[in-house]
Design an enzyme around this catalytic site. Structure first.
Site, short mmCIF file in Angstrom:
data_model
loop_
_atom_site.label_atom_id
_atom_site.label_comp_id
_atom_site.label_asym_id
_atom_site.label_seq_id
_atom_site.Cartn_x
_atom_site.Cartn_y
_atom_site.Cartn_z
N GLU A 265 41.78 -1.56 76.70
CA GLU A 265 42.02 -2.76 77.50
C GLU A 265 43.32 -2.61 78.27
O GLU A 265 44.29 -2.08 77.71
CB GLU A 265 42.11 -3.99 76.58
N HIS A 283 39.23 -10.33 76.92
CA HIS A 283 39.98 -10.58 75.68
C HIS A 283 40.60 -11.98 75.74
O HIS A 283 41.82 -12.13 75.74
CB HIS A 283 41.05 -9.51 75.45
C1 8YV Z 1 45.37 -12.69 71.86
C2 8YV Z 1 44.51 -11.60 69.69
O1 8YV Z 1 44.50 -12.41 72.89
O2 8YV Z 1 45.08 -13.03 67.93
C3 8YV Z 1 44.83 -11.90 68.27
O3 8YV Z 1 44.83 -10.96 67.47
O4 8YV Z 1 44.16 -10.53 70.03
C4 8YV Z 1 44.56 -12.72 70.66
O5 8YV Z 1 44.66 -13.97 70.13
C5 8YV Z 1 46.59 -11.92 72.06
O6 8YV Z 1 47.38 -11.67 70.98
C6 8YV Z 1 47.39 -12.60 73.15
O7 8YV Z 1 48.07 -11.71 73.86
#
Ligand code: 8YV
Length: 317
Positions: A265, A283
């Site tokens: 990604e 995502h």
């Molecule tokens: C978010 C995630 O997209 O919680 C997670 O592990 O991958 C997501 O909630 C991300 O951390 C935001 O940048």
């Protein structure tokens, strides 16, 4: 109010929404890694003062970054998944790690339901059908229903259990796979993932990422899901063997997939774009204003707790 010069130094690996940046700014000296032209030089310059990293789920903090920061004592993750953080490297140095569990569970479960409906009812294709004028030439082809089907949930933690709860309104049968059966759950447990896939009309992946789940949805599982089976992934791209999934979609050995997460990604494999039996998302399962505000608040609460000597709110390590 802390005098500006005393503000603890925090390295940010990527930006947070502007409301979080504005709320962090008065309390911390923020070092914006994503703005650095030469990352190594930037890290070397600020390393002696940096005591915390504020990162995001997908950006994490690898052993090299952790090793470059001798004063590092806290890694606060904006996200529940800590698979991109080298937890062993943090543990070796006694560096604390926090994440943002619970506050995003409902949104991730909601998107899984939305993706299942979008995929099986072909909602994006139906929208395109109306917009293109094709409707005037004849009705769109028929689609597949969700209600009443068998749904296999892969990973029965907070998100998987919440998804099962959301789906009760759809009169589906639910089965799940995890490392062990949950004593508190009436749903059918499958110790073998391929057996769950074989049983399921729709397989939804809600696992945590990391080495233990890497490629767990493999060619055998997809074969078991079969030509009428659908896959939804709201976990991590790493949980699915991507080349095997692309092959299954190209040869229609499964009916379709809806994916919020990918390998590489945001520069995903270009072959996804050529498939008409996939529904793609950037995502974004936790990407609502409400949840992102709560995630940012939790990151700030953990930072504040750490720097005022209070117990961390949501420690991972
Ligand atoms: C978010 C995630 O997209 O919680 C997670 O592990 O991958 C997501 O909630 C991300 O951390 C935001 O940048």
């Amino acid at each position: 109010m802390t005098a500006p010069d005393d503000r603890p130094h925090v390295l940010m690996t990527g930006p947070y929404p502007e409301w979080d940046m504005a709320a962090l700014q008065p309390h911390y000296t923020l070092h914006r890694l994503w703005e650095a032209e030469d990352r190594a030089a930037f890290i070397a310059r600020h390393a002696p003062s940096i005591r915390a990293i504020a990162t995001r789920g997908e950006l994490g903090a690898n052993a090299e970054l952790i090793g470059a920061l001798p004063q590092l004592a806290l890694i606060a993750c904006y996200g529940v998944g800590t698979d991109a953080i080298d937890l062993a490297a943090a543990r070796d140095r006694g560096i604390r790690v926090t994440n943002t569990p619970d506050v995003l569970t409902g949104d991730v479960a909601d998107l899984a339901v939305g993706l299942a409906l979008g995929l099986m009812r072909r909602i994006p294709a139906a929208d395109a059908y109306v917009r293109s004028g094709a409707w005037a030439q004849g009705n769109m082809g028929l689609v597949t229903r969700l209600y009443g089907k068998r749904v296999g949930i892969v990973g029965f933690g907070r998100i998987g259990v919440t998804l099962a709860h959301r789906l009760t309104g759809f009169d589906v049968e639910i089965g799940y796979h995890d490392v062990a059966a949950r004593a508190d759950s009436p749903q059918r447990f499958f110790a073998d993932l391929a057996a769950l896939a074989d049983w399921s009309d729709l397989l939804v992946v809600t696992l945590a990422g990391g080495p233990a789940t890497k490629g767990i949805v493999n060619a055998d599982v997809l074969r078991a899901l079969g030509p009428n089976g659908f896959l939804v992934n709201v976990s991590r791209g790493s949980t699915v063997d991507e080349p095997a999934l692309i092959d299954a979609l190209q040869h229609k050995t499964i009916a379709g997939a809806a994916l919020d997460v990918f390998w590489n990604e945001p520069n995903i494999d270009a072959r996804w774009l050529g498939l008409d039996n996939v529904l793609l998302q950037p995502h974004h399962a936790s990407g609502t204003v409400e949840t992102r505000r709560a995630m940012g608040q939790l990151v700030r609460d953990n930072l504040q707790a750490f720097f005022t000597g209070q117990p961390l709110l949501t420690p991972v390590a």
